[in-house]
Design a protein around this motif. Structure first.
Motif, short mmCIF file in Angstrom:
data_model
loop_
_atom_site.label_atom_id
_atom_site.label_comp_id
_atom_site.label_asym_id
_atom_site.label_seq_id
_atom_site.Cartn_x
_atom_site.Cartn_y
_atom_site.Cartn_z
N ARG A 1 0.91 -0.99 -0.19
CA ARG A 1 -0.08 0.05 0.04
C ARG A 1 0.77 1.26 0.13
NH1 ARG A 1 -3.22 -3.09 3.54
NH2 ARG A 1 -2.22 -2.41 5.36
N CYS A 2 2.00 1.22 0.69
CA CYS A 2 2.76 2.58 0.89
C CYS A 2 3.36 2.77 -0.71
CB CYS A 2 3.84 2.24 1.88
SG CYS A 2 4.97 3.81 1.96
N ALA A 3 3.72 1.65 -1.38
CA ALA A 3 4.40 1.89 -2.72
C ALA A 3 3.48 2.22 -3.48
CB ALA A 3 5.12 0.49 -3.13
N ALA A 4 2.14 1.88 -3.53
CA ALA A 4 1.13 2.16 -4.37
C ALA A 4 0.49 3.58 -4.06
CB ALA A 4 -0.13 1.23 -4.48
N PHE A 5 0.34 4.01 -3.05
CA PHE A 5 -0.18 5.25 -2.69
C PHE A 5 0.65 6.42 -2.40
CE2 PHE A 5 -2.91 7.88 0.51
CZ PHE A 5 -4.01 8.21 -0.38
N THR A 6 2.03 6.25 -1.93
CA THR A 6 2.93 7.29 -1.67
C THR A 6 4.03 7.07 -2.55
OG1 THR A 6 3.98 6.48 0.01
CG2 THR A 6 1.97 7.44 0.58
N HIS A 7 4.37 5.79 -3.29
CA HIS A 7 5.46 5.81 -4.02
C HIS A 7 7.00 6.09 -3.39
CE1 HIS A 7 2.82 5.63 -7.42
NE2 HIS A 7 2.32 6.98 -6.93
N GLY A 8 6.83 5.56 -2.03
CA GLY A 8 7.89 5.67 -1.24
C GLY A 8 8.10 6.61 -0.41
N TYR A 9 7.15 7.82 -0.69
CA TYR A 9 7.44 9.17 0.19
C TYR A 9 6.83 8.85 1.64
CZ TYR A 9 8.63 12.14 -3.58
OH TYR A 9 9.15 12.79 -4.73
N LEU B 1 11.72 -5.46 4.55
CA LEU B 1 11.51 -4.08 4.53
C LEU B 1 12.85 -3.13 4.30
CD1 LEU B 1 9.80 -1.62 5.49
CD2 LEU B 1 10.38 -1.96 8.00
N ARG B 2 13.95 -3.54 4.91
CA ARG B 2 15.16 -2.85 4.55
C ARG B 2 15.39 -2.82 3.21
NH1 ARG B 2 19.52 -1.12 7.95
NH2 ARG B 2 18.47 -1.99 9.48
N SER B 3 15.29 -4.10 2.49
CA SER B 3 15.37 -4.05 1.02
C SER B 3 14.27 -3.22 0.36
CB SER B 3 15.19 -5.61 0.72
OG SER B 3 15.23 -5.75 -0.80
N THR B 4 13.10 -3.19 0.83
CA THR B 4 12.24 -2.50 0.29
C THR B 4 12.69 -0.91 0.28
OG1 THR B 4 10.28 -3.74 0.56
CG2 THR B 4 9.92 -1.46 0.22
N ILE C 1 13.72 2.21 -2.40
CA ILE C 1 13.02 3.47 -2.40
C ILE C 1 14.39 4.42 -2.54
CG2 ILE C 1 11.57 5.11 -1.05
CD1 ILE C 1 10.20 2.98 -0.19
N ALA C 2 15.17 4.32 -1.62
CA ALA C 2 16.26 5.11 -1.76
C ALA C 2 17.19 5.48 -2.82
CB ALA C 2 17.55 4.89 -0.59
N SER C 3 16.93 4.19 -3.53
CA SER C 3 17.87 4.09 -5.20
C SER C 3 16.85 4.76 -6.07
CB SER C 3 18.03 2.76 -5.58
OG SER C 3 18.66 2.80 -6.71
N GLN C 4 15.71 4.89 -5.91
CA GLN C 4 14.66 5.75 -6.82
C GLN C 4 14.95 7.17 -6.54
OE1 GLN C 4 10.72 4.12 -6.12
NE2 GLN C 4 11.28 2.32 -7.26
N PHE C 5 15.08 7.56 -5.09
CA PHE C 5 15.31 8.97 -4.89
C PHE C 5 16.67 9.43 -5.41
CE2 PHE C 5 11.51 8.40 -2.38
CZ PHE C 5 11.11 9.62 -1.87
N ARG C 6 17.47 8.55 -5.37
CA ARG C 6 18.87 9.20 -5.75
C ARG C 6 18.98 9.25 -7.08
NH1 ARG C 6 21.25 5.66 -2.99
NH2 ARG C 6 21.41 4.11 -4.63
N LEU C 7 18.34 8.26 -7.85
CA LEU C 7 18.44 8.51 -9.54
C LEU C 7 17.62 9.78 -9.77
CD1 LEU C 7 17.88 4.91 -10.55
CD2 LEU C 7 19.93 6.31 -10.59
N ALA C 8 16.38 9.93 -9.06
CA ALA C 8 15.55 11.24 -9.58
C ALA C 8 16.39 12.30 -9.19
CB ALA C 8 14.29 11.22 -8.66
N GLU C 9 17.12 12.48 -7.99
CA GLU C 9 17.77 13.57 -7.60
C GLU C 9 18.92 13.79 -8.58
OE1 GLU C 9 20.46 15.41 -3.80
OE2 GLU C 9 19.67 13.37 -3.79
N GLU C 10 19.45 12.85 -8.96
CA GLU C 10 20.73 12.89 -10.15
C GLU C 10 20.31 13.77 -11.45
OE1 GLU C 10 22.71 9.36 -10.19
OE2 GLU C 10 23.56 9.76 -8.07
N ASP C 11 18.99 13.04 -11.83
CA ASP C 11 18.58 13.29 -13.29
C ASP C 11 16.99 13.26 -13.07
OD1 ASP C 11 17.94 13.40 -15.80
OD2 ASP C 11 18.77 11.77 -16.48
N ALA C 12 16.33 14.34 -12.83
CA ALA C 12 15.19 14.57 -12.55
C ALA C 12 14.18 14.47 -13.80
CB ALA C 12 14.76 16.08 -11.92
N HIS C 13 14.88 14.77 -14.77
CA HIS C 13 14.22 14.90 -16.17
C HIS C 13 13.88 13.48 -16.77
CE1 HIS C 13 14.23 19.04 -16.81
NE2 HIS C 13 15.52 19.17 -16.44
#
Length: 890
Positions: free
Chosen positions: A483-491, A571-574, A578-590
């Motif tokens: 539910r967390c992944a579907a509703f907040t996408h990790g936020y 949970l830690r793997s999940t 999420i941290a990896s997705q945030f890092r990629l989005a921060e490096e290349d937001a486009h």
């Protein structure tokens, strides 16, 4: 190579060839194509000799030519310096001559000529200004006939000419700026524009409804000429959205909505979005032929539909929770999924519109206008009056209301705000995800506990129900991550971790009563301890049932902990993903986006979910975990943990498991020690302590007289003997549980097990484990980050339990039993000293000792003189000394 081939031809072919190998092969190819076998070696040798000789001659000629060139250049370089110096002097002389000629040319004209030229320039400027003023005055003069001309054109239905006439008149409005006539002319202009709009409104609506593209395009041009482009869009959007808005309102606001439509809101939304997509797909074909900015126009249509829904989208989502409570979270997530799917379809339509616009757009104008069609921007300033097509609340602008200020914020076109408008209703619920998830999990947990409570019967194995409920609870936890992944996408990762921690903590604490109960039904079916070798122990059938029940609960707590550790790994793997997705989005937001739709991602970035706590949680995943073999650190209290070791995500849940295990351990110890405590129940009130006889002799009855016989030592009392026998029988009791892993769990929560004991166990465990001992080892589930924990030596586990039991009994004796003795005579003191010495010997065999117990032995055995001296010398807060002094009357 043919013999007739000339040397210049060979050298020219070499100069034109790019590959030397290919050139050699081509040069040495035989001229006679009829040869089928190998070339004659003599001929080949002749060719090679001739070719080498030719190349040698060419090399010599080239070298000779190069020497001549070098020689000529060497002779010419000194001359070059002289030529450059000569050219410099010539240029200087020429410059002086040109200056003199220029001065003579300027002086050759009389002063009157310059004055005449200046006067002509002034007259030309005046002429230009007068011509411009004439044109403006002509425009101003036309205002006197403007109303009549426009009215006449409207009567003739020449709407395009009327619009052009109004557009021309509007250009001359600037002439009357800051004059008394400006307001009257502005009012006239607005009135004529209103008349033209009123004449066109009915026909425009009809053209829009019939999708007559050519008529709509013509009317768009007319509305643009009279500065009413926004009104045209209102007409267009209002007409096109009408079926969708009516469908929404008739379905969700009908009289029977409470019983029919609301439970199927997700299915209704699927139908609604399908109709919406069909409408937008049709607009993708027609809008490029009507509007110069089809993407912006389509976005405006979407926003217009969403803002016109009654009840509003936000109200409908809120009503889900009003009707269904916390369980509405699942329906809300399904709704968001539907909306994201619809947004994906809209994105494809927008992309097709972009390609269509790029293919059909004409070349840019010479002015470099950003509008390829030469039209005014769709967001031009509205006229100062309120159009007759205006609908209250229908046109809501949110452009610019949401904008990222961070350097890594995605670049979003402010005109294309449809995606933000689409996901805005979900934003408050997404920001409140943590509390929504906690409420949902709490309600689901209550349902599980209620079901388990209804299934339990008197005398049933409560540990089995605990294990069964654990399966359901961890199933809830897995669903929460989805539910967390579907509703907040990790936020919402912080809210997820907190909710899961609270879920497990509440679940375990709800079973705390079971572990604290001192009695269970004696009808329990688990009574395997009735073997003959334990028949001499003073346990009742109720004690055996209690012991089994607490042991099973302790084993259940170990199983819960193992599952908790495995779940923490998941949970830690999940969280790492999420941290990896945030890092990629921060490096290349486009290129990378956390949410599937950029508008949703932008909105989530600006909520309280994107907090420092979230980034601290994700960045903390890089810290190392507790090593699998680090038994001592695993058993240490949180305050003793190494700062470099990461805190488990579900720390409160672990604490609750340890607390539950501790309650089971205490209840087990109470059950194991209950026979011994029963033997000590009347110990303090025994008559032995008030015996007035001389403790150094005993009386023996012989015939008619009593004989005083010296007594060298006293035997322990019956109570102490029975207690000692019980302590000595305890190792046999633990031998029965040699194959049970429950006793090895949570040793650090056993009473009176200190850090030194754990360190000793850790060292013994490490030595046994590294030595590859083949002895049976108990599985220890105390290694926090290891789903399959290592094993411990059963002897170490048994000795730890025996030491804890011995300390517990010793503490019971020192705090509950001994202080209850009111009077202690010399004979009583001698008997008590004998009891304590005997008990100390037994305790030493169990590796149990206490400084306070040694004080009891010392003070009880002291003479009155020594006791009074000790009272004077020892601190006044020595509780044991004060208690013994009270007993012995010091």
């Amino acid at each position: 190579m043919a013999s007739s081939t000339a040397a210049p031809d060979i050298l020219q072919s070499l100069d034109e060839s790019d590959d030397v190998t290919t050139w050699i092969n081509d040069t040495l190819s035989p001229d006679d194509a009829s040869l089928d076998g190998e070339s004659d070696l003599a001929t080949l040798d002749h060719q090679l000799t001739s070719l080498v000789a030719t190349l040698d001659i060419a090399c010599e000629d080239t070298a000779a030519h190069l020497e001549r060139v070098i020689d000529e250049v060497s002779r010419g370089v000194p001359r070059l310096t002289y030529d450059i110096h000569f050219m410099k002097d010539s240029a200087t002389t020429l410059q002086l001559v040109v200056a003199k000629v220029s001065d003579k040319a300027l002086n050759s004209f009389p002063p009157t000529t310059n004055d005449a030229l200046d006067r002509l320039q002034v007259l030309d400027t005046i002429k230009g200004h007068m011509e411009a003023a004439r044109e403006v005055l002509r425009e101003a003069e036309s205002w006197s006939s403007l109303e009549m001309e426009v009215t006449s054109l409207l009567g003739e239905q020449s709407y395009e000419k009327a619009a052009e006439r109004l557009s021309e008149a509007n250009k001359s409005m600037v002439v009357f700026q800051n004059t008394p006539e400006y307001e009257s002319r502005r009012v006239l202009m607005v009135s004529l524009q209103n008349q033209l709009e009123a004449c066109l409104s009915s026909a425009l609506v009809a053209a829009i409804n019939t999708q007559d593209v050519s008529v709509c395009r013509k009317y768009f041009t007319i509305f643009t000429n009279i500065q009413r482009e926004s009104e045209f869009r209102n007409y267009y959007n209002g007409s096109r959205r009408s079926p969708l808005v009516e469908s929404w309102q008739s379905t969700l606001s009908s009289s029977d909505a409470e019983t029919t439509s609301h439970p199927n809101f997700v299915e209704f939304l699927r139908t609604f979005y399908d109709s919406f997509t069909t409408l937008l797909d049709a607009e993708r074909i027609s809008m490029p032929s009507i509007f110069p900015d089809p993407q912006v126009s389509l976005s405006s249509l979407i926003v217009s539909v969403l803002s016109s829904l009654q009840p509003s989208y936000s109200q409908q989502l809120s009503s889900l929770f009003e009707r269904n409570g916390a369980s509405a979270l699942k329906e809300l997530i399904a709704t968001l999924k539907q909306t994201e799917g619809f947004a994906g379809n809209v994105g494809k339509i927008m992309e097709k519109l972009k390609f269509a616009a790029s293919l059909s757009a004409p070349s840019p104008t010479a002015e470099g206008s950003e509008n390829p069609l030469g039209r005014a921007p769709s967001h031009r300033r509205r006229s100062s009056r309120m159009s007759i097509s205006w609908r209250g609340g229908m046109q809501r602008t949110i452009s610019g209301a949401i904008g990222g200020s961070g350097k890594n914020a995605p670049v979003i076109d402010d005109n294309l705000d449809w995606d933000r408008e689409l996901f805005q209703p979900f934003l408050d619920f997404q920001a409140d995800y943590g509390s929504l998830e906690r409420r949902f999990l709490q309600d689901s947990l209550q349902d599980i506990l209620h079901r388990v409570s209804s299934q339990q019967k008197a005398g049933s194995d409560k540990a089995r129900f605990l294990r069964e409920a654990t399966v359901d609870v961890f199933g809830l936890a897995d669903e929460a991550m989805a539910r967390c992944a579907a509703f907040t996408h990790g936020y919402g990762a912080v809210g997820l971790v907190q909710s899961l921690d609270h879920l497990f903590q509440t679940f375990i604490e709800s079973w705390q009563t079971e572990a604290d109960e001192k009695q269970v039904s004696s009808s329990s079916t688990h009574q395997p301890l009735s073997s003959a070798d334990l028949a001499d122990m003073d346990y009742t059938a109720q004690d055996w049932a209690n012991l089994q029940q607490y042991l099973h609960l302790l084993a259940a707590s170990r199983a819960i902990f193992d599952r908790l550790v495995a779940f923490e790994s998941k949970l830690r793997s999940t969280l790492q993903q999420i941290a990896s997705q945030f890092r990629l989005a921060e490096e290349d937001a486009h290129t990378f986006s956390i949410a599937p739709v950029k508008g949703e991602d932008l909105l989530l970035q600006q909520t309280t979910l994107n907090s420092a706590e979230l980034h601290a949680l994700l960045s903390g995943l890089s810290q190392r975990d507790v090593p699998p073999g680090d038994f001592q650190r695993a058993h240490a209290q949180p305050s003793q943990a190494d700062a470099s070791v990461s805190t488990p995500p579900l720390a409160a849940a672990r604490t609750a498991v340890y607390a539950f295990a501790k309650s089971c351990q205490l209840s087990m110890q109470d059950t194991i020690l209950s026979p011994l405590r029963r033997h000590l129940a009347s110990y303090a009130s025994s008559s032995l302590w008030m015996d007035a006889r001389d403790p150094k002799s005993r009386t023996v009855t012989a015939g008619m007289s009593d004989l005083q016989v010296p007594s060298f030592s006293l035997s322990p009392s019956d109570s102490i003997q029975k207690v000692s026998e019980g302590l000595l029988n305890m190792p046999r009791l633990f031998e029965v549980y040699a194959d049970d892993d429950a006793l090895a769990f949570s040793l650090h929560t056993l009473p009176y097990v200190g850090e030194e004991v754990l360190k000793t166990i850790a060292e013994h465990h490490s030595t046994s484990f590294e030595g590859g001992s083949s002895r049976h080892m108990r599985r220890a589930s105390l290694v926090p980050m290891q789903p399959v924990a290592p094993t411990l030596d059963p002897e170490a586990v048994t000795s730890t339990w025996l030491a804890s039991l011995g300390h517990s009994l010793l503490n019971h004796i020192m705090t509950e039993i001994l202080p209850g003795i009111t009077t202690l005579t010399l004979a009583g003191a001698a008997q008590l000293s004998s009891d304590l010495s005997y008990l100390s010997t037994i305790m030493s065999a169990l590796n149990v000792g206490s400084d306070d117990f040694e004080k009891w032995k010392e003070y009880v055995d002291a003479s009155p003189e020594d006791g009074k001296r000790l009272l004077a010398e020892r601190p006044k807060d020595d509780y044991v000394l004060r208690t013994v002094a009270r007993m012995r009357g010091w």
